[in-house]
Design a protein around this motif. Structure first.
Motif, mmCIF file in Angstrom:
data_model
loop_
_atom_site.group_PDB
_atom_site.id
_atom_site.type_symbol
_atom_site.label_atom_id
_atom_site.label_comp_id
_atom_site.label_asym_id
_atom_site.label_seq_id
_atom_site.Cartn_x
_atom_site.Cartn_y
_atom_site.Cartn_z
ATOM 1 N N TYR A 117 -0.039 7.395 3.901
ATOM 2 C CA TYR A 117 -0.304 6.064 3.365
ATOM 3 C C TYR A 117 -0.728 6.138 1.904
ATOM 4 O O TYR A 117 -1.638 6.896 1.549
ATOM 5 N N PHE A 118 -0.084 5.329 1.075
ATOM 6 C CA PHE A 118 -0.338 5.282 -0.363
ATOM 7 C C PHE A 118 -0.876 3.905 -0.747
ATOM 8 O O PHE A 118 -0.659 2.932 -0.026
ATOM 9 N N PRO A 119 -1.557 3.816 -1.905
ATOM 10 C CA PRO A 119 -2.240 2.563 -2.258
ATOM 11 C C PRO A 119 -1.321 1.337 -2.397
ATOM 12 O O PRO A 119 -0.183 1.444 -2.821
ATOM 13 N N LEU A 120 -1.900 0.208 -2.041
ATOM 14 C CA LEU A 120 -1.263 -1.102 -2.201
ATOM 15 C C LEU A 120 -1.037 -1.442 -3.663
ATOM 16 O O LEU A 120 -0.078 -2.119 -4.020
ATOM 17 N N VAL A 170 0.779 -5.539 -7.175
ATOM 18 C CA VAL A 170 0.869 -5.330 -5.734
ATOM 19 C C VAL A 170 2.237 -4.691 -5.484
ATOM 20 O O VAL A 170 3.264 -5.241 -5.910
ATOM 21 N N ARG A 171 2.251 -3.540 -4.826
ATOM 22 C CA ARG A 171 3.495 -2.741 -4.759
ATOM 23 C C ARG A 171 4.698 -3.567 -4.296
ATOM 24 O O ARG A 171 4.646 -4.193 -3.238
ATOM 25 N N TRP A 198 4.695 3.211 6.637
ATOM 26 C CA TRP A 198 4.858 1.846 7.144
ATOM 27 C C TRP A 198 3.881 0.996 6.366
ATOM 28 O O TRP A 198 2.684 1.267 6.370
ATOM 29 N N ASN A 218 3.159 -2.950 3.895
ATOM 30 C CA ASN A 218 3.567 -4.269 3.403
ATOM 31 C C ASN A 218 3.876 -4.162 1.917
ATOM 32 O O ASN A 218 3.229 -3.398 1.208
ATOM 33 N N VAL A 238 5.281 -6.618 -1.677
ATOM 34 C CA VAL A 238 5.363 -7.995 -2.178
ATOM 35 C C VAL A 238 6.382 -8.088 -3.314
ATOM 36 O O VAL A 238 6.319 -7.312 -4.273
ATOM 37 N N GLU A 282 6.019 -11.551 0.873
ATOM 38 C CA GLU A 282 5.477 -10.335 1.471
ATOM 39 C C GLU A 282 6.349 -9.976 2.659
ATOM 40 O O GLU A 282 6.755 -10.858 3.421
ATOM 41 N N LEU A 316 7.116 -6.626 5.721
ATOM 42 C CA LEU A 316 6.737 -5.321 6.260
ATOM 43 C C LEU A 316 7.961 -4.424 6.223
ATOM 44 O O LEU A 316 9.072 -4.885 6.438
#
Lengths: 493, 493
Positions: A65-68, A120-121, A149, A151, A153, A167, A169
């Protein structure tokens, strides 16, 4: 329940919107362009996720998991990447609210301004490649095969549930390799996995191909895709897999010491599918009565609806229903017994049709006496009586679910083949596009100018250069210039 | 690998930070306060998710997905809620970047300003309750029992990997009920599920209790929690479950027609656990050699390390290893054979110790001759030789994993009991807090003033009013005023 669902033939677009809402799949939220995925819709997405996740892990990928948030400056590091995404970025500029002194309620605190704005990615290549710089030193650290996995934007102006939302998924795979060849193989492998998932699980046939430069991912050297055909003859891009070359490695300075003692930039890929697949699934199979789900992705594969007029009758049916369920559950079949007395059987039949449950079993007192059940198939809307003394119900249902899975795929395949038309002239091209629609297979001279001109004139885009075709020389339908092979045009979602 | 891992006794905080990074669990990203969860760390989180998700579904909850963004005005609708979160909100104000005309690169486009600012969700009560307004009309629509797995953002100034990060992953359950009683039962049920998960899966004993008004969730009438004890004697809140009363139903006007024909506001709950649990897991069990994982959450439960000096020896060991793996895999035991010839066995031993793999099997040519294997336990660092002719290896390993699971729980429980001290006076209270630390069980007069005063003087907070205790009257340690029961104080993460 299905009362008033618009007919596909009358208003396909409205039919889709209404179906998504009435079948409890998703709805618009109060935030422009952002959807709420409702529990029933989400349970289908979960089935998709589980299967895809298994396929990724079986091919050696791990989740992370990588930052939003992405610092604005990161996005700019790969020139064509920022060009592609800058116009649709949600930007975080502040990190605090406060009470307004003029009594206007809560306002953004002007003193809490970020030094550097955060995006926001919209996709995570930049933040992931900036991380990979620290993860990769030597050939021993390669390949890196990571998926997340998440979300994302993208600030779209015109949105539609599942198909295009601000947004959404998705999963995004990001891999790093020592050689061009290995990265290219990975890119193709993931396209093939997406294709296999679409066809074997979603029951949606797809064309695998390569995008033209115009339609390529911002920052990729080559984009592979799977393209599906919807019932209105429009195409839908269902998944993409990008060969990134060394573009992001160079932008983020990701180098590795080779076995031979050299120092080289690594080769990258990225690939993703999103909740857009839900849109494809819905539009590929459903009918005027509601959703049609492939058994492999149906949260409820079999529903049992009891017919009864008294508590006593319900209890008798329930006992038999449990016998049937005890046969089905150990086979991994998901079966639901709807014992509610607040709704009539006819209402329930319509509801499960709307929700696309592949098989519906009805049983009442007469069936108990005869040891029979009535089985209705959602996809064909056909019914048959089955004598429980004569068949093994477990094998029977298993075979029936397999048959439905195969049948809806074949139906979609046949539809797509009928809607795929090779044309030789510009007149034919326009005629097919305005008439039957679908994929139009035509020669094109390979230039972006011609591609854009055709789009301007007809709204059709090149969906892909199919991989699975015999190369054949010809003349461009618009310019008459030489062409080295056919491409697929279509109007698209 | 473990070389240089600081000792817990010397610098617990540094030991934790280094362990998280070296065991490949997580690292800081370039975005302030946001972490990257690395593949190995994420695989542990996935095990947690799978088990929790199963427990939620087994108790009748469904997953769904709600928007990342919350309109600023929504947050303000519940007065104490906005009060609680306003100071740590990331705010989206714009939706586009553009090229700066002065050539400064990419800037935020001032023309693309949102009419209403959007908050990146710090928690989703507001957006979910605004949705529930449309989902709930009648008692037939209740209860609504929905969960979502999502990322949330709280702009914390001081962050630590897993324990406190600006963005974190969590699940948040949001339920709506027809009666107060049912909502209260749900709140307690979820606290109990969290407690069961912590104890049976994480091997972390927890105290269940109620938060004081000061520590209550912003917008709740009552907050239940589970509190764990770390090896440095500090407490860690591992999960919370909130009884919301009718607060959010009133703020968002969520009413239902009762069976009796009335119209009433519904009753709500919300509950969540986050990637903070990873921090609890790491700090509860690990030692100076690295991570110690409970078998039920270990991505690799058994690793087999071959001892070999030649390709031939490796092949012989590999054959035997596969025999062992063929016994273990059908039992659902996750086993990994590390055949790499780029690292020596000693290096691998240290690596798997660092990564907390519960059991390590070593086998070399001499073992093949004797039909033995060496099994090392991570938690106790003990080894034993096992003769494969004498034991059923499947049963043996299964029993050993169960034993480890139980043993690390018991060890943590014993530690917590030793670190829980009842005190009667203010002097004792301070002495214990500054000395042995841990939970201090003391009388308190029930006022927020006293609670705050104690926090100011000692940095200790009331972790909870434990549910499982005999009510006993006494005198507040600070004020001497009457108290109706003991509460647990501690310094906390």
């Amino acid at each position: 329940m299905s009362k008033g669902l618009p007919k596909r033939s009358e208003d396909y677009s409205q039919w889709y919107n209404e179906l998504v809402k009435r079948a409890d799949l998703a709805e618009n939220s109060a935030v422009r362009g952002c959807m709420v995925i409702k529990p029933y819709g989400y349970s289908i997405w979960e089935k998709m996720q589980q299967q895809l996740d298994k396929m990724f892990k079986d091919t050696g990928h791990s989740n992370a998991y990588f930052p939003l948030f992405i610092p604005k400056s990161y996005l700019s590091k790969e020139a064509s990447h920022v060009e592609g995404f800058a116009k649709e970025c949600a930007v975080v500029t502040h990190y605090r609210l406060k009470n307004d002194e003029d009594g206007k309620g809560v306002i953004v605190d002007p003193d809490a301004k970020l030094e550097e704005e955060l995006i926001v990615r919209p996709t995570s290549e930049t933040v992931i490649w900036s991380t990979y710089r620290n993860w990769v030193q030597s050939y021993r650290d390669l390949p890196l095969k990571v998926n997340q996995w998440a979300n994302v934007v993208r600030w779209e102006m015109r949105t539609r549930l599942f198909l295009r939302t601000a947004e959404f998924l998705w999963q995004e795979g990001h891999t790093a390799h020592a050689t061009r060849k290995e990265a290219e193989e990975e890119t193709e492998l993931m396209m093939n996995i997406y294709g296999q998932f679409a066809e074997e699980y979603m029951g949606v046939p797809v064309v695998k191909g390569i995008k033209t430069a115009n339609e390529r991912f911002a920052g990729a050297e080559e984009t592979y895709c799977i393209e599906a055909m919807m019932q209105d003859g429009k195409a839908l891009q269902a998944g993409t897999s990008h060969f990134l070359g060394q573009n992001f490695a160079k932008a983020f300075d990701v180098k590795f010491a080779t076995k031979e003692g050299g120092l080289e930039h690594v080769w990258g890929t990225s690939w993703g599918v999103s909740t857009r697949l839900m849109g494809a699934l819905i539009m590929a199979h459903s009918d005027d009565n509601g959703l049609v789900l492939p058994p492999k992705l149906a949260p409820i594969q079999v529903v049992i609806v009891p017919i009864f007029r008294s508590e006593e009758e319900l209890l008798a049916v329930e006992e038999k229903a449990h016998e049937v369920m005890d046969e089905l559950k150990p086979l991994g079949i998901s079966v639901h017994f709807d014992h509610r007395d607040t709704h009539k059987p006819g209402w329930k039949f319509a509801e499960y049709e709307l929700k696309g449950v592949p098989l519906r079993i009805a049983m009442g007192p007469r069936d108990l006496a005869n040891n029979t059940i009535e089985i209705a198939r959602r996809d064909t809307l056909t019914k048959e009586m089955v004598n429980l003394g004569e068949v093994n119900i477990g094998s029977y249902i298993t075979a029936k679910l397999d048959e439905i899975q195969e049948s809806i795929y074949q139906k979609a395949l046949q539809f797509r083949e009928e809607k795929t038309t090779p044309v030789e002239t510009w007149e034919e091209f326009q005629e097919v596009l305005e008439g039957k629609g679908g994929f139009v297979s035509a020669h094109w001279d390979g230039t972006s100018e011609t591609e854009e001109k055709i789009k301007e004139l007809t709204k059709a885009t090149i969906r892909c250069i199919p991989l699975d075709q015999v190369k054949e020389a010809g003349k461009c339908i618009l310019t008459g210039n030489p062409s080295s092979g056919r491409v697929l045009f279509a109007k698209a979602y």
